[in-house]
Design an enzyme around this catalytic site. Structure first.
Site, PDB file in Angstrom:
ATOM      1  N   GLY A  71       0.828  -1.226   0.000  1.00 46.82           N
ATOM      2  CA  GLY A  71       0.000   0.000   0.000  1.00 46.82           C
ATOM      3  C   GLY A  71       0.850   1.259   0.000  1.00 46.82           C
TER       4      GLY A  71
ATOM      5  N   VAL B 129       6.344  31.475   7.465  1.00 47.66           N
ATOM      6  CA  VAL B 129       6.314  31.275   8.913  1.00 47.66           C
ATOM      7  C   VAL B 129       7.761  31.304   9.373  1.00 47.66           C
ATOM      8  CG1 VAL B 129       5.575  29.755  10.779  1.00 47.66           C
ATOM      9  CG2 VAL B 129       4.221  29.897   8.695  1.00 47.66           C
TER      10      VAL B 129
ATOM     11  N   VAL C 294       2.772   4.789   1.082  1.00 40.99           N
ATOM     12  CA  VAL C 294       2.262   6.074   1.563  1.00 40.99           C
ATOM     13  C   VAL C 294       0.852   6.294   1.028  1.00 40.99           C
ATOM     14  CG1 VAL C 294       2.537   8.574   1.334  1.00 40.99           C
ATOM     15  CG2 VAL C 294       4.524   7.137   1.874  1.00 40.99           C
TER      16      VAL C 294
ATOM     17  N   GLY D   8       2.013  26.108   3.910  1.00 40.41           N
ATOM     18  CA  GLY D   8       2.166  25.597   2.541  1.00 40.41           C
ATOM     19  C   GLY D   8       0.819  25.492   1.838  1.00 40.41           C
ATOM     20  N   GLY D   9       0.689  26.212   0.730  1.00 33.35           N
ATOM     21  CA  GLY D   9      -0.573  26.216  -0.030  1.00 33.35           C
ATOM     22  C   GLY D   9      -0.545  25.286  -1.219  1.00 33.35           C
ATOM     23  N   GLY D  10       0.152  24.145  -1.082  1.00 33.30           N
ATOM     24  CA  GLY D  10       0.139  23.112  -2.131  1.00 33.30           C
ATOM     25  C   GLY D  10      -1.080  22.221  -1.935  1.00 33.30           C
TER      26      GLY D  10
ATOM     27  N   ILE E 124      -1.540  19.173  -0.763  1.00 35.40           N
ATOM     28  CA  ILE E 124      -1.741  18.418   0.482  1.00 35.40           C
ATOM     29  C   ILE E 124      -2.281  19.347   1.579  1.00 35.40           C
ATOM     30  CG2 ILE E 124      -0.554  17.123   2.318  1.00 35.40           C
ATOM     31  CD1 ILE E 124       1.178  15.827   0.163  1.00 35.40           C
TER      32      ILE E 124
ATOM     33  N   GLU F  69       1.177  30.787   2.568  1.00 40.04           N
ATOM     34  CA  GLU F  69       1.941  30.358   1.383  1.00 40.04           C
ATOM     35  C   GLU F  69       2.960  31.450   1.059  1.00 40.04           C
ATOM     36  OE1 GLU F  69       2.333  27.734  -0.905  1.00 40.04           O
ATOM     37  OE2 GLU F  69       3.763  29.177  -1.704  1.00 40.04           O
TER      38      GLU F  69
ATOM     39  N   HIS G 299     -25.586  13.900 -22.522  1.00 41.92           N
ATOM     40  CA  HIS G 299     -26.222  15.086 -21.956  1.00 41.92           C
ATOM     41  C   HIS G 299     -27.188  14.667 -20.866  1.00 41.92           C
ATOM     42  CE1 HIS G 299     -27.908  19.112 -21.798  1.00 41.92           C
ATOM     43  NE2 HIS G 299     -29.121  18.557 -21.815  1.00 41.92           N
TER      44      HIS G 299
HETATM   45  C1  LIG Z   1      -1.531  13.350   2.270  1.00 43.43           C
HETATM   46  C2  LIG Z   1      -1.140  12.866   0.899  1.00 43.43           C
HETATM   47  C3  LIG Z   1      -2.093  12.798  -0.098  1.00 43.43           C
HETATM   48  C4  LIG Z   1      -1.752  12.347  -1.359  1.00 43.43           C
HETATM   49  N1  LIG Z   1      -2.724  12.296  -2.311  1.00 43.43           N
HETATM   50  C5  LIG Z   1      -2.417  11.850  -3.545  1.00 43.43           C
HETATM   51  C6  LIG Z   1      -3.428  11.731  -4.538  1.00 43.43           C
HETATM   52  O1  LIG Z   1      -4.588  12.045  -4.305  1.00 43.43           O
HETATM   53  N2  LIG Z   1      -3.066  11.261  -5.751  1.00 43.43           N
HETATM   54  C7  LIG Z   1      -1.772  10.906  -6.046  1.00 43.43           C
HETATM   55  O2  LIG Z   1      -1.499  10.487  -7.172  1.00 43.43           O
HETATM   56  N3  LIG Z   1      -0.805  11.007  -5.119  1.00 43.43           N
HETATM   57  C8  LIG Z   1      -1.094  11.458  -3.878  1.00 43.43           C
HETATM   58  N4  LIG Z   1      -0.111  11.511  -2.932  1.00 43.43           N
HETATM   59  C9  LIG Z   1       1.253  11.129  -3.307  1.00 43.43           C
HETATM   60  C10 LIG Z   1       1.388   9.610  -3.336  1.00 43.43           C
HETATM   61  O3  LIG Z   1       1.102   9.110  -2.059  1.00 43.43           O
HETATM   62  C11 LIG Z   1       2.796   9.227  -3.782  1.00 43.43           C
HETATM   63  O4  LIG Z   1       3.102   9.836  -5.005  1.00 43.43           O
HETATM   64  C12 LIG Z   1       2.888   7.712  -3.945  1.00 43.43           C
HETATM   65  O5  LIG Z   1       2.568   7.049  -2.757  1.00 43.43           O
HETATM   66  C13 LIG Z   1       4.303   7.323  -4.389  1.00 43.43           C
HETATM   67  O6  LIG Z   1       4.366   5.949  -4.554  1.00 43.43           O
HETATM   68  P1  LIG Z   1       5.738   5.145  -4.427  1.00 43.43           P
HETATM   69  O7  LIG Z   1       5.410   3.753  -4.849  1.00 43.43           O
HETATM   70  O8  LIG Z   1       6.801   5.866  -5.137  1.00 43.43           O
HETATM   71  O9  LIG Z   1       6.145   5.168  -2.898  1.00 43.43           O
HETATM   72  P2  LIG Z   1       5.396   5.207  -1.509  1.00 43.43           P
HETATM   73  O10 LIG Z   1       3.936   5.130  -1.635  1.00 43.43           O
HETATM   74  O11 LIG Z   1       5.999   6.338  -0.772  1.00 43.43           O
HETATM   75  O12 LIG Z   1       5.835   3.835  -0.842  1.00 43.43           O
HETATM   76  C14 LIG Z   1       7.160   3.561  -0.537  1.00 43.43           C
HETATM   77  C15 LIG Z   1       7.205   2.430   0.447  1.00 43.43           C
HETATM   78  O13 LIG Z   1       8.552   2.014   0.582  1.00 43.43           O
HETATM   79  C16 LIG Z   1       8.812   1.729   1.937  1.00 43.43           C
HETATM   80  N5  LIG Z   1      10.258   1.767   2.181  1.00 43.43           N
HETATM   81  C17 LIG Z   1      11.073   2.858   2.265  1.00 43.43           C
HETATM   82  N6  LIG Z   1      12.346   2.457   2.488  1.00 43.43           N
HETATM   83  C18 LIG Z   1      12.338   1.104   2.526  1.00 43.43           C
HETATM   84  C19 LIG Z   1      13.325   0.113   2.710  1.00 43.43           C
HETATM   85  N7  LIG Z   1      14.606   0.434   2.905  1.00 43.43           N
HETATM   86  N8  LIG Z   1      12.952  -1.180   2.692  1.00 43.43           N
HETATM   87  C20 LIG Z   1      11.659  -1.536   2.483  1.00 43.43           C
HETATM   88  N9  LIG Z   1      10.684  -0.639   2.301  1.00 43.43           N
HETATM   89  C21 LIG Z   1      11.012   0.655   2.322  1.00 43.43           C
HETATM   90  C22 LIG Z   1       8.043   2.828   2.660  1.00 43.43           C
HETATM   91  O14 LIG Z   1       7.854   2.508   4.014  1.00 43.43           O
HETATM   92  C23 LIG Z   1       6.745   2.829   1.844  1.00 43.43           C
HETATM   93  O15 LIG Z   1       5.821   1.899   2.344  1.00 43.43           O
HETATM   94  C24 LIG Z   1      -0.427  11.948  -1.640  1.00 43.43           C
HETATM   95  C25 LIG Z   1       0.542  11.989  -0.640  1.00 43.43           C
HETATM   96  C26 LIG Z   1       0.197  12.436   0.616  1.00 43.43           C
HETATM   97  C27 LIG Z   1       1.242  12.462   1.688  1.00 43.43           C
END
Ligand SMILES: Cc1cc2nc3c(=O)[nH]c(=O)nc-3n(C[C@H](O)[C@H](O)[C@H](O)COP(=O)(O)OP(=O)(O)OC[C@H]3O[C@@H](n4cnc5c(N)ncnc54)[C@H](O)[C@@H]3O)c2cc1C
Length: 474
Positions: free
Chosen positions: A42, A240, A44, A183-185, A187, A206, A447
């Site tokens: 899953g 800030v 992040v 931050g006005g991005g 998230i 921002e 429509h």
């Molecule tokens: C609040 C928030 C909302 C978001 N909303 C959106 C959205 O609506 N749409 C969208 O497209 N994106 C969104 N994002 C961004 C999105 O979550 C990321 O772009 C995406 O998760 C990146 O995927 P990834 O596979 O690169 O890595 P990640 O999802 O970051 O997963 C990386 C995984 O690797 C693991 N890991 C790290 N180091 C190691 C290691 N040494 N060994 C084993 N495991 C490790 C981490 O613990 C993690 O579980 C959001 C992010 C946040 C914080």
């Protein structure tokens, strides 16, 4: 499909990049190990990003809509918010989806290892498992998909639960009386919207002159106007400068562009100032992998690093840090490993801000075209002329196409309005299929739907939009 059965692949990190790569590799017949600290895949996105934020934003939208219902002759009592149940709704959504990924993993015979990986060399990982045991595992190819984490500003570091990053804010510890969002991005605005809907007075700060830097200003304007009503204040050109604990809150010094400083106290502060790639993987120095100046792992169009046996995908290799970019890169990397002729070279990666209204865009933006002195024609269709938008009482939206002046090819699409995130996919397809404005104008859209605004913006380009009267010249 089973064309590369002999390859042993490790995927480090099970976010949307890592698990998509692992699943495709298994589908192609490779022997796959997927390593991540969580109990299920899953990353992040599912545990503390896209998914929990969207579950909460759904609730925020419902609260706003039930309030707007007054205008339609329907009055609901003020919502009673049971934070524990709201939190468990969000947690159940996460559990359902991550559990589902765990099942899909097993069905594909992916060996999921709960733990953290370090590099011994280019083909061997030292894995520290959740139970503390260690194991060295060797592979033919390794895909790094370690993602990113919230960026930290040293001056805004305080060891108190009142200071939160996006993960802390998604935990929904309480509904604070006031919240400062730094931050006005996207998230900050998404999470700020959640807290505002739950009753918190939200201030967004921002440092740049506008919210959502990167998006065209005309797309941001309707959102800005609505957020101005929802939030206590939006302070642009403001930083800030410092924070300190003060009785029952955090005292923040807010510094304007003119040098003036004001101090305000907030019950909680959310710092959402961007994300940093997780490229500091232990032992990476034992490989040939190179990391660029901004911390992103360097890769070619096949997502291969400078070390031939190591690939990298997702947030750890660069912007845009978005889940769908990560998973597409993951699939390209696996196909490249399988020997297929592939490259990651999309013409459009959509960006969606899930606020209310939503903002979405893909391909060339109008701002980029202006900055590059590129000759384009922009065709805009205001939603005030959309039957569907009027039935929803949400006429503030707008759909626009950025078109090549000579060829009339669609180069970019921008949408602001309810459901913009769903609508943008048509724009992505149009760009990837090299559609012309004519193709969109001639495509019959249902429509009454908001999708008609995409068709009518193409008609605007030809000056023949059904629902917009354009006086004849001369
Ligand atoms: C609040 C928030 C909302 C978001 N909303 C959106 C959205 O609506 N749409 C969208 O497209 N994106 C969104 N994002 C961004 C999105 O979550 C990321 O772009 C995406 O998760 C990146 O995927 P990834 O596979 O690169 O890595 P990640 O999802 O970051 O997963 C990386 C995984 O690797 C693991 N890991 C790290 N180091 C190691 C290691 N040494 N060994 C084993 N495991 C490790 C981490 O613990 C993690 O579980 C959001 C992010 C946040 C914080």
């Amino acid at each position: 499909m089973s064309d590369t059965p002999s390859l042993r692949i490790a995927v480090v990190g099970a976010g949307p990049g890592g698990y998509a790569a692992a699943f495709l590799a298994a589908d192609l017949g490779m022997s796959v190990t997927l390593i991540d600290p969580e109990v299920n895949p899953g990353g992040v996105c599912l545990y503390r990003g896209c998914i929990p934020s969207k579950a909460l934003l759904h609730v925020a939208k419902l609260i706003a809509e039930s309030d707007q219902a007054k205008d339609w002759g329907i009055e609901f009592a003020a919502p009673k918010i049971d934070l524990n149940r709201l939190r468990s709704f969000k947690e159940n959504v996460v559990k359902k989806l991550t559990g589902g990924l765990g099942v899909l993993s097993k069905q594909r015979k992916v060996s999921f290892v709960q733990g953290r990986a370090a590099f011994q060399n280019s083909t061997t990982l030292n894995v520290t498992k959740a139970d503390g045991s260690q194991e060295a595992l060797s592979f033919d190819r390794i895909i790094i998909a370690t993602g990113s984490r919230p960026a930290v500003i040293p001056t805004l570091k305080l060891d108190t639960p009142r200071m939160m990053d996006s993960t802390g804010a998604l935990d929904l510890p309480d509904t604070p009386g006031s919240l400062l969002v730094v931050g006005g991005g996207y998230i900050g605005l998404e999470l700020g919207s959640v807290y505002a809907a739950l009753g918190t007075r939200v201030t967004v700060v921002e440092m740049l002159p506008g919210l959502l830097p990167g998006a065209d200003r005309d797309l941001v304007l309707p959102l800005h106007k609505r957020l101005e009503k929802m939030f206590e204040s939006i302070l642009l050109n403001t930083t800030v400068a410092a924070v300190k604990e003060d009785g029952n809150g955090i005292r923040a010094s807010l510094k304007g562009q003119d040098g003036s400083t004001q101090e305000k106290i907030f019950a909680r502060v959310l710092v959402s100032v961007g994300r940093k790639p997780n490229s500091e993987i232990p032992g990476l120095e034992n490989t040939q992998v190179k990391v660029g100046p901004k911390g992103f792992i360097q890769v070619n169009k096949q997502l291969q690093t400078d070390d031939a046996s190591i690939y990298a995908i997702g947030d750890v290799v660069g912007e845009p840090m978005l889940a769908h970019k990560a998973s597409h890169e993951g699939r390209v990397a696996v196909e490249a490993i399988a020997g297929h002729k592939v490259a990651f070279e999309p013409n459009a990666i959509p960006a969606v801000v899930f606020t209310d209204p939503e903002v979405a865009w893909c391909g060339l933006t109008e701002t980029q075209a202006q900055n590059d002195n590129r000759e384009v024609k922009v065709a805009k269709f205001p939603w005030a002329a959309s039957g569907r938008a009027i039935t929803l009482d949400r006429p503030e939206g707008m759909t626009k196409l950025i078109l090549d002046l000579q060829t009339e090819r669609v180069l970019g699409v921008g949408i602001v309005g309810v459901g913009a995130g769903e609508l943008i996919a048509e724009g992505v397809l149009a760009i990837e299929m090299a559609a012309l404005a004519k193709d969109i104008a001639l495509t019959i859209h249902p429509h009454p739907t908001l999708s008609e605004t995409v068709m009518e913006s193409a008609e605007v380009f030809y000056g023949t939009s059904t629902h917009i009267y354009r006086p004849k010249r001369g």
